[in-house]
Design a protein around this motif. Structure first.
Motif, PDB file in Angstrom:
ATOM      1  N   ASP A 229       0.862  -1.182   0.000  1.00 50.96           N
ATOM      2  CA  ASP A 229       0.000   0.000   0.000  1.00 50.96           C
ATOM      3  C   ASP A 229       0.900   1.234   0.000  1.00 50.96           C
ATOM      4  O   ASP A 229       1.582   1.522   0.990  1.00 50.96           O
ATOM      5  N   LEU A 230       0.889   1.966  -1.113  1.00 51.43           N
ATOM      6  CA  LEU A 230       1.776   3.125  -1.282  1.00 51.43           C
ATOM      7  C   LEU A 230       0.998   4.431  -1.346  1.00 51.43           C
ATOM      8  O   LEU A 230       1.500   5.436  -1.864  1.00 51.43           O
ATOM      9  N   LEU A 231      -0.199   4.443  -0.798  1.00 52.73           N
ATOM     10  CA  LEU A 231      -1.008   5.646  -0.834  1.00 52.73           C
ATOM     11  C   LEU A 231      -0.275   6.806  -0.150  1.00 52.73           C
ATOM     12  O   LEU A 231       0.053   6.742   1.028  1.00 52.73           O
ATOM     13  N   GLY A 232      -0.013   7.860  -0.898  1.00 49.47           N
ATOM     14  CA  GLY A 232       0.612   9.053  -0.334  1.00 49.47           C
ATOM     15  C   GLY A 232       2.072   8.912   0.017  1.00 49.47           C
ATOM     16  O   GLY A 232       2.661   9.839   0.582  1.00 49.47           O
ATOM     17  N   ALA A 233       2.706   7.796  -0.310  1.00 50.77           N
ATOM     18  CA  ALA A 233       4.136   7.635  -0.005  1.00 50.77           C
ATOM     19  C   ALA A 233       4.951   8.602  -0.859  1.00 50.77           C
ATOM     20  O   ALA A 233       4.681   8.774  -2.046  1.00 50.77           O
ATOM     21  N   ASP A 234       5.940   9.235  -0.256  1.00 57.52           N
ATOM     22  CA  ASP A 234       6.785  10.200  -0.960  1.00 57.52           C
ATOM     23  C   ASP A 234       7.958   9.450  -1.589  1.00 57.52           C
ATOM     24  O   ASP A 234       8.887   9.033  -0.896  1.00 57.52           O
ATOM     25  N   LEU A 235       7.924   9.298  -2.904  1.00 53.53           N
ATOM     26  CA  LEU A 235       8.936   8.528  -3.617  1.00 53.53           C
ATOM     27  C   LEU A 235       9.907   9.410  -4.397  1.00 53.53           C
ATOM     28  O   LEU A 235      10.584   8.921  -5.313  1.00 53.53           O
ATOM     29  N   ARG A 236      10.016  10.670  -4.020  1.00 58.10           N
ATOM     30  CA  ARG A 236      10.935  11.555  -4.739  1.00 58.10           C
ATOM     31  C   ARG A 236      12.371  11.020  -4.693  1.00 58.10           C
ATOM     32  O   ARG A 236      12.915  10.766  -3.628  1.00 58.10           O
ATOM     33  N   ASP A 237      12.923  10.821  -5.877  1.00 57.69           N
ATOM     34  CA  ASP A 237      14.300  10.343  -6.043  1.00 57.69           C
ATOM     35  C   ASP A 237      14.541   8.965  -5.430  1.00 57.69           C
ATOM     36  O   ASP A 237      15.699   8.561  -5.249  1.00 57.69           O
ATOM     37  N   ALA A 238      13.489   8.239  -5.099  1.00 50.15           N
ATOM     38  CA  ALA A 238      13.666   6.861  -4.621  1.00 50.15           C
ATOM     39  C   ALA A 238      14.122   6.006  -5.798  1.00 50.15           C
ATOM     40  O   ALA A 238      13.667   6.178  -6.923  1.00 50.15           O
ATOM     41  N   ASP A 239      15.035   5.083  -5.538  1.00 54.25           N
ATOM     42  CA  ASP A 239      15.556   4.217  -6.583  1.00 54.25           C
ATOM     43  C   ASP A 239      14.721   2.940  -6.655  1.00 54.25           C
ATOM     44  O   ASP A 239      14.792   2.089  -5.777  1.00 54.25           O
ATOM     45  N   LEU A 240      13.938   2.827  -7.733  1.00 50.62           N
ATOM     46  CA  LEU A 240      13.079   1.666  -7.931  1.00 50.62           C
ATOM     47  C   LEU A 240      13.635   0.738  -9.007  1.00 50.62           C
ATOM     48  O   LEU A 240      12.921  -0.115  -9.529  1.00 50.62           O
ATOM     49  N   SER A 241      14.906   0.869  -9.309  1.00 50.49           N
ATOM     50  CA  SER A 241      15.513   0.033 -10.346  1.00 50.49           C
ATOM     51  C   SER A 241      15.324  -1.450 -10.015  1.00 50.49           C
ATOM     52  O   SER A 241      15.682  -1.913  -8.928  1.00 50.49           O
ATOM     53  N   GLY A 242      14.726  -2.176 -10.936  1.00 49.57           N
ATOM     54  CA  GLY A 242      14.528  -3.603 -10.738  1.00 49.57           C
ATOM     55  C   GLY A 242      13.495  -3.970  -9.698  1.00 49.57           C
ATOM     56  O   GLY A 242      13.305  -5.157  -9.411  1.00 49.57           O
ATOM     57  N   ALA A 243      12.812  -3.003  -9.127  1.00 45.60           N
ATOM     58  CA  ALA A 243      11.798  -3.297  -8.108  1.00 45.60           C
ATOM     59  C   ALA A 243      10.541  -3.868  -8.763  1.00 45.60           C
ATOM     60  O   ALA A 243      10.237  -3.586  -9.922  1.00 45.60           O
ATOM     61  N   ASP A 244       9.805  -4.658  -8.000  1.00 46.97           N
ATOM     62  CA  ASP A 244       8.563  -5.256  -8.492  1.00 46.97           C
ATOM     63  C   ASP A 244       7.388  -4.572  -7.800  1.00 46.97           C
ATOM     64  O   ASP A 244       7.140  -4.769  -6.611  1.00 46.97           O
ATOM     65  N   LEU A 245       6.676  -3.736  -8.575  1.00 48.01           N
ATOM     66  CA  LEU A 245       5.535  -2.993  -8.058  1.00 48.01           C
ATOM     67  C   LEU A 245       4.217  -3.598  -8.532  1.00 48.01           C
ATOM     68  O   LEU A 245       3.168  -2.964  -8.454  1.00 48.01           O
ATOM     69  N   THR A 246       4.272  -4.836  -8.999  1.00 42.90           N
ATOM     70  CA  THR A 246       3.084  -5.505  -9.518  1.00 42.90           C
ATOM     71  C   THR A 246       1.958  -5.513  -8.481  1.00 42.90           C
ATOM     72  O   THR A 246       2.157  -5.938  -7.342  1.00 42.90           O
ATOM     73  N   GLY A 247       0.808  -5.012  -8.877  1.00 45.15           N
ATOM     74  CA  GLY A 247      -0.336  -5.037  -7.975  1.00 45.15           C
ATOM     75  C   GLY A 247      -0.239  -4.112  -6.787  1.00 45.15           C
ATOM     76  O   GLY A 247      -1.070  -4.189  -5.875  1.00 45.15           O
ATOM     77  N   SER A 248       0.766  -3.229  -6.759  1.00 45.14           N
ATOM     78  CA  SER A 248       0.878  -2.302  -5.622  1.00 45.14           C
ATOM     79  C   SER A 248      -0.388  -1.463  -5.536  1.00 45.14           C
ATOM     80  O   SER A 248      -1.030  -1.157  -6.540  1.00 45.14           O
ATOM     81  N   ILE A 249      -0.747  -1.102  -4.328  1.00 40.64           N
ATOM     82  CA  ILE A 249      -2.052  -0.507  -4.065  1.00 40.64           C
ATOM     83  C   ILE A 249      -1.977   1.016  -3.958  1.00 40.64           C
ATOM     84  O   ILE A 249      -1.157   1.571  -3.216  1.00 40.64           O
ATOM     85  N   PHE A 250      -2.822   1.681  -4.754  1.00 42.31           N
ATOM     86  CA  PHE A 250      -2.989   3.138  -4.751  1.00 42.31           C
ATOM     87  C   PHE A 250      -1.729   3.905  -5.165  1.00 42.31           C
ATOM     88  O   PHE A 250      -1.541   5.056  -4.791  1.00 42.31           O
ATOM     89  N   LEU A 251      -0.856   3.251  -5.932  1.00 41.64           N
ATOM     90  CA  LEU A 251       0.298   3.944  -6.503  1.00 41.64           C
ATOM     91  C   LEU A 251      -0.185   4.768  -7.690  1.00 41.64           C
ATOM     92  O   LEU A 251      -0.947   4.273  -8.527  1.00 41.64           O
ATOM     93  N   THR A 252       0.241   6.034  -7.788  1.00 43.94           N
ATOM     94  CA  THR A 252      -0.186   6.909  -8.869  1.00 43.94           C
ATOM     95  C   THR A 252       0.952   7.191  -9.842  1.00 43.94           C
ATOM     96  O   THR A 252       2.132   7.016  -9.511  1.00 43.94           O
ATOM     97  N   GLN A 253       0.593   7.661 -11.020  1.00 42.80           N
ATOM     98  CA  GLN A 253       1.601   8.017 -12.010  1.00 42.80           C
ATOM     99  C   GLN A 253       2.532   9.123 -11.513  1.00 42.80           C
ATOM    100  O   GLN A 253       3.746   9.054 -11.724  1.00 42.80           O
ATOM    101  N   PRO A 254       2.019  10.168 -10.833  1.00 43.12           N
ATOM    102  CA  PRO A 254       2.924  11.192 -10.306  1.00 43.12           C
ATOM    103  C   PRO A 254       3.985  10.633  -9.364  1.00 43.12           C
ATOM    104  O   PRO A 254       5.123  11.104  -9.359  1.00 43.12           O
ATOM    105  N   GLN A 255       3.635   9.627  -8.558  1.00 35.47           N
ATOM    106  CA  GLN A 255       4.622   9.019  -7.667  1.00 35.47           C
ATOM    107  C   GLN A 255       5.733   8.359  -8.475  1.00 35.47           C
ATOM    108  O   GLN A 255       6.912   8.473  -8.139  1.00 35.47           O
ATOM    109  N   LEU A 256       5.371   7.670  -9.558  1.00 37.87           N
ATOM    110  CA  LEU A 256       6.376   7.051 -10.409  1.00 37.87           C
ATOM    111  C   LEU A 256       7.243   8.111 -11.082  1.00 37.87           C
ATOM    112  O   LEU A 256       8.458   7.943 -11.221  1.00 37.87           O
ATOM    113  N   GLN A 257       6.616   9.193 -11.502  1.00 37.52           N
ATOM    114  CA  GLN A 257       7.355  10.264 -12.188  1.00 37.52           C
ATOM    115  C   GLN A 257       8.419  10.867 -11.273  1.00 37.52           C
ATOM    116  O   GLN A 257       9.469  11.311 -11.732  1.00 37.52           O
ATOM    117  N   GLN A 258       8.156  10.878  -9.969  1.00 38.86           N
ATOM    118  CA  GLN A 258       9.091  11.470  -9.016  1.00 38.86           C
ATOM    119  C   GLN A 258      10.257  10.548  -8.696  1.00 38.86           C
ATOM    120  O   GLN A 258      11.296  10.996  -8.212  1.00 38.86           O
TER     121      GLN A 258
END
Length: 279
Positions: A229-258
């Motif tokens: 559940d990533l609702l409202g999580a601040d992912l600015r500059d977080a490194d998601l290289s190779g991470a598996d976000l399959t089915g993650s809950i309430f993740l938005t496009q803006p969070q990925l963009q950051q």
């Protein structure tokens, strides 16, 4: 819960909740303020058109926003509020044409909040395990949608905080239902946690509660974030290289963009890999 894809309900239509700049009068480029920072090259007060805005309501540096010092523009998403205000609330009259331009600028942030709530409630309807709350989510979504179709005065008088509170309760219940079979990360509760710069490479966060967590510049490379559940999580500059976000809950496009990622990052259905990520 054996597989996130098996448990997925038919995805509801979110077309109206996606920004369509061609039907908007560049409201985000005018109505909203921004300050000179790492996100914006200059200061701009609310109500003043950005200096990069052209007469046709298009951005003059759209293809090079990041290189021009405006990465903040690339992570903003109005969830379709811009075209709703432009084409429905104000009937296709731009702020250059309408005598009450200020009112349009005041309505836009209200509409944006309402459309964000609609996006989350629609996401609930796409979660098969959350069927026990589908009826309530659909009813609240219809109620909010009806408000978005009202005139400017009604919109400005809307108690958005109350609607957000009711939506939040439904989202929490939906998240619990969706994560009930996730193991072992489900037991990890990091709601609102300060994980600034945390070393979480290859961490098992399957089904974890990361609501509102500060994950700025965190190393989440190779992490298992399935059903997290990533609702409202601040992912600015977080490194998601190779991470598996399959089915993650309430993740938005803006969070990925950051965030930062690469070709090996697995993103949820309905979202896309940002253009600035490594290939």
């Amino acid at each position: 819960m054996t597989d996130a894809h098996q448990d997925a309900a038919p995805a509801p239509d979110t077309t109206a909740l996606r920004a369509d700049c061609g039907d908007c009068f560049a409201l985000c480029c005018v109505a909203l303020p921004f300050s000179a920072s790492a996100d914006f090259a200059v200061d701009k007060p609310a109500g003043r058109p950005c200096g990069n805005l052209r007469e046709d309501f298009r951005c003059g540096i759209h293809t090079r926003l990041r290189d021009s010092g405006f990465p903040g523009c690339t992570v903003y998403d109005c969830f379709g509020a811009g075209q709703k205000v432009s084409q429905v609330t104000f009937g296709g009259r731009s702020w250059r044409q309408a005598p009450g331009a200020r009112r349009m600028f005041d309505v836009f942030p209200v509409m944006r909040q309402l459309h964000e709530l609609l996006w989350y409630l629609t996401a609930v309807l796409g979660m098969a395990p959350a069927r026990p709350v589908h009826a309530a989510a659909r009813a609240l979504r219809d109620e909010i949608e009806a408000v978005t179709l009202r005139d400017a005065e009604v919109l400005l008088g809307t108690d958005v905080a109350a609607l957000r509170g009711r939506t939040g309760e439904l989202l929490l219940r939906a998240s619990e239902l969706a994560r009930v079979g996730a193991t072992p990360g489900r037991g990890r509760k990091h709601r609102g946690a300060d994980l600034l710069g945390a070393g979480l490479a290859r961490a098992d966060l399957h089904g974890a509660d990361l609501r509102g967590a500060c994950l700025i510049a965190a190393d989440l490379s190779g992490a298992d974030l399935r059903l997290a559940d990533l609702l409202g999580a601040d992912l600015r500059d977080a490194d998601l290289s190779g991470a598996d976000l399959t089915g993650s809950i309430f993740l938005t496009q803006p969070q990925l963009q950051q965030a930062k990622g690469d070709a090996a990052t697995r993103v949820p259905s309905g979202l896309h890999r940002p253009a600035h990520w490594k290939t």
